[in-house]
Design an enzyme around this catalytic site. Sequence first.
Site, PDB file in Angstrom:
ATOM      1  N   TYR A 167       6.308   1.810  13.691  1.00 57.23           N
ATOM      2  CA  TYR A 167       6.958   2.871  13.783  1.00 57.23           C
ATOM      3  C   TYR A 167       8.368   2.700  13.622  1.00 57.23           C
ATOM      4  O   TYR A 167       9.116   3.586  13.029  1.00 57.23           O
ATOM      5  CB  TYR A 167       6.847   2.977  15.395  1.00 57.23           C
ATOM      6  CG  TYR A 167       7.337   4.033  16.007  1.00 57.23           C
ATOM      7  CD1 TYR A 167       6.973   5.419  15.691  1.00 57.23           C
ATOM      8  CD2 TYR A 167       8.670   4.082  16.866  1.00 57.23           C
ATOM      9  CE1 TYR A 167       7.358   6.699  16.498  1.00 57.23           C
ATOM     10  CE2 TYR A 167       9.349   5.388  17.608  1.00 57.23           C
ATOM     11  CZ  TYR A 167       8.650   6.723  17.292  1.00 57.23           C
ATOM     12  OH  TYR A 167       9.184   7.797  17.738  1.00 57.23           O
ATOM     13  N   LYS A 171      10.469   5.306  11.039  1.00 56.08           N
ATOM     14  CA  LYS A 171      11.704   5.760  11.600  1.00 56.08           C
ATOM     15  C   LYS A 171      12.874   5.498  10.800  1.00 56.08           C
ATOM     16  O   LYS A 171      13.924   6.344  10.869  1.00 56.08           O
ATOM     17  CB  LYS A 171      11.828   5.623  13.107  1.00 56.08           C
ATOM     18  CG  LYS A 171      10.521   6.405  13.849  1.00 56.08           C
ATOM     19  CD  LYS A 171      10.462   8.049  13.565  1.00 56.08           C
ATOM     20  CE  LYS A 171       9.531   8.846  14.326  1.00 56.08           C
ATOM     21  NZ  LYS A 171       9.590  10.197  14.109  1.00 56.08           N
ATOM     22  N   VAL A 200      12.278   9.859  25.847  1.00 56.23           N
ATOM     23  CA  VAL A 200      12.286  10.955  26.267  1.00 56.23           C
ATOM     24  C   VAL A 200      10.891  11.194  26.881  1.00 56.23           C
ATOM     25  O   VAL A 200       9.889  11.066  26.296  1.00 56.23           O
ATOM     26  CB  VAL A 200      12.697  12.146  25.465  1.00 56.23           C
ATOM     27  CG1 VAL A 200      14.316  11.911  25.091  1.00 56.23           C
ATOM     28  CG2 VAL A 200      12.003  12.192  24.056  1.00 56.23           C
TER      29      VAL A 200
HETATM   30  N1  LIG Z   1       9.069  11.244  22.988  1.00 56.83           N
HETATM   31  C1  LIG Z   1       9.598  10.044  22.747  1.00 56.83           C
HETATM   32  O1  LIG Z   1      10.046   9.418  23.826  1.00 56.83           O
HETATM   33  C2  LIG Z   1      10.345   9.972  21.336  1.00 56.83           C
HETATM   34  C3  LIG Z   1      11.452   9.096  21.243  1.00 56.83           C
HETATM   35  C4  LIG Z   1      11.707   8.916  19.862  1.00 56.83           C
HETATM   36  C5  LIG Z   1      11.305   9.722  18.857  1.00 56.83           C
HETATM   37  N2  LIG Z   1      10.320  10.886  19.117  1.00 56.83           N
HETATM   38  C6  LIG Z   1       9.721  11.475  18.112  1.00 56.83           C
HETATM   39  O2  LIG Z   1      10.011  12.929  18.425  1.00 56.83           O
HETATM   40  C7  LIG Z   1       8.695  13.792  17.794  1.00 56.83           C
HETATM   41  C8  LIG Z   1       8.108  14.525  18.545  1.00 56.83           C
HETATM   42  O3  LIG Z   1       7.766  13.669  19.718  1.00 56.83           O
HETATM   43  P1  LIG Z   1       7.102  14.238  21.189  1.00 56.83           P
HETATM   44  O4  LIG Z   1       7.173  13.062  21.992  1.00 56.83           O
HETATM   45  O5  LIG Z   1       7.501  15.608  21.399  1.00 56.83           O
HETATM   46  O6  LIG Z   1       5.498  14.420  20.492  1.00 56.83           O
HETATM   47  P2  LIG Z   1       4.372  15.296  20.376  1.00 56.83           P
HETATM   48  O7  LIG Z   1       3.029  14.536  20.170  1.00 56.83           O
HETATM   49  O8  LIG Z   1       4.273  16.232  21.806  1.00 56.83           O
HETATM   50  O9  LIG Z   1       4.660  16.313  19.332  1.00 56.83           O
HETATM   51  C9  LIG Z   1       4.246  16.089  18.201  1.00 56.83           C
HETATM   52  C10 LIG Z   1       3.196  17.288  17.335  1.00 56.83           C
HETATM   53  O10 LIG Z   1       3.214  16.764  15.953  1.00 56.83           O
HETATM   54  C11 LIG Z   1       1.786  17.259  15.758  1.00 56.83           C
HETATM   55  N3  LIG Z   1       1.148  16.560  14.526  1.00 56.83           N
HETATM   56  C12 LIG Z   1       0.953  15.199  14.613  1.00 56.83           C
HETATM   57  N4  LIG Z   1       0.403  14.943  13.342  1.00 56.83           N
HETATM   58  C13 LIG Z   1       0.360  15.945  12.672  1.00 56.83           C
HETATM   59  C14 LIG Z   1       0.187  16.503  11.314  1.00 56.83           C
HETATM   60  N5  LIG Z   1      -0.384  15.718  10.562  1.00 56.83           N
HETATM   61  N6  LIG Z   1       0.244  17.859  11.157  1.00 56.83           N
HETATM   62  C15 LIG Z   1       0.814  18.661  11.718  1.00 56.83           C
HETATM   63  N7  LIG Z   1       1.090  18.361  13.028  1.00 56.83           N
HETATM   64  C16 LIG Z   1       1.083  17.059  13.418  1.00 56.83           C
HETATM   65  C17 LIG Z   1       0.903  16.957  17.083  1.00 56.83           C
HETATM   66  O11 LIG Z   1      -0.160  17.790  17.124  1.00 56.83           O
HETATM   67  C18 LIG Z   1       2.016  17.190  18.061  1.00 56.83           C
HETATM   68  O12 LIG Z   1       1.794  18.430  18.683  1.00 56.83           O
HETATM   69  C19 LIG Z   1       7.990  12.465  16.924  1.00 56.83           C
HETATM   70  O13 LIG Z   1       8.515  12.524  15.551  1.00 56.83           O
HETATM   71  C20 LIG Z   1       8.340  11.359  17.619  1.00 56.83           C
HETATM   72  O14 LIG Z   1       8.188  10.134  16.895  1.00 56.83           O
HETATM   73  C21 LIG Z   1       9.726  10.844  20.423  1.00 56.83           C
END
Ligand SMILES: NC(=O)c1ccc[n+]([C@@H]2O[C@H](COP(=O)([O-])OP(=O)(O)OC[C@H]3O[C@@H](n4cnc5c(N)ncnc54)[C@H](O)[C@@H]3O)[C@@H](O)[C@H]2O)c1
Length: 270
Positions: A167, A171, A200
């Site tokens: 990961y 990133k 988050v």
């Molecule tokens: N939640 C956290 O703590 C956190 C922290 C750092 C970074 N992030 C990053 O933030 C972003 C969103 O995170 P989130 O927690 O809202 O996640 P989430 O899983 O709710 O949202 C991601 C969405 O991407 C979609 N997805 C996955 N693969 C796909 C594909 N091949 N084509 C189209 N859609 C696809 C999923 O169906 C999902 O709805 C991600 O890049 C994650 O790595 C999240």
Amino acid sequence: MTVGPENDYGFEGKAAIVAGGGAAGDGIGNGRAAAMLLARAGARVLVVDRELKLAERTAEMIKAEGGTAIAHATDATVPKQCEQMVQAALDHFSRLDFLDNNIGIGSRGSVVDEPLETYRRVMQINVETMFLCSKYAIPAMIKTAKGGAIVNVSSISALRPRNLTTYTTSKGAVIALSRAMAVDHGKDGIRVNCVAPGPVYTPMVYAGGMSENARSQRAKASVLGIEGTGWDVGHAVRFLLSNHARYITGQTLVVDGGVTIQAPARDSAG
Ligand SMILES: NC(=O)c1ccc[n+]([C@@H]2O[C@H](COP(=O)([O-])OP(=O)(O)OC[C@H]3O[C@@H](n4cnc5c(N)ncnc54)[C@H](O)[C@@H]3O)[C@@H](O)[C@H]2O)c1
């Protein structure tokens, strides 16, 4: 009230794609929050997700607030589908100005632990989807809007590794990709920035189950003692896509309540 330039995000009449804009149930993921905030400021939004139902729920939530949104199913690992996604934005809105590359999945373990297949899958979903969505979005932005802005969602794991090695690698690549795209497309009037969220509380995080104790540990990791939400990330995305950030490109905005600024605990000698 007169709306002065300080209140004008510059989204009126413009169009955005939020890739990964779905979220489970009524939860506020990073992409759903960004899509809703962009729409509240006047942008028309193509909400894209591999799972149409999740994108449809985001679009419904936007429409319920009086905004304009269309849900669109795309598996962003498939080049043809990314091309069709951009075409759908043009068909619906006749232009494309903004892209929020929010798709990402987690992974855990060292290079020794992680199977090669998992490494490849995580790199494909976390990096290649941003490459592909941008590949088709940028020419459309140049052609229909003579410029635009992109935000790629990274993570503080790129900056502070902690046994999420694949990961972290993916990133880190997102940050490098953003800087490279910013250099390549500045001449086209396209800004490219990155948001690096800390922990988050989104549906992705709580889907696997998270105890109150774990949540409180996450909150304590920030210098503010609070937990982040999808809205915190969405606001950062909206700012970086807006006119207010017209002089900012190639940057990474860390949204983590100060998790990454603290020195590790040590003796009191300073
Ligand atoms: N939640 C956290 O703590 C956190 C922290 C750092 C970074 N992030 C990053 O933030 C972003 C969103 O995170 P989130 O927690 O809202 O996640 P989430 O899983 O709710 O949202 C991601 C969405 O991407 C979609 N997805 C996955 N693969 C796909 C594909 N091949 N084509 C189209 N859609 C696809 C999923 O169906 C999902 O709805 C991600 O890049 C994650 O790595 C999240």
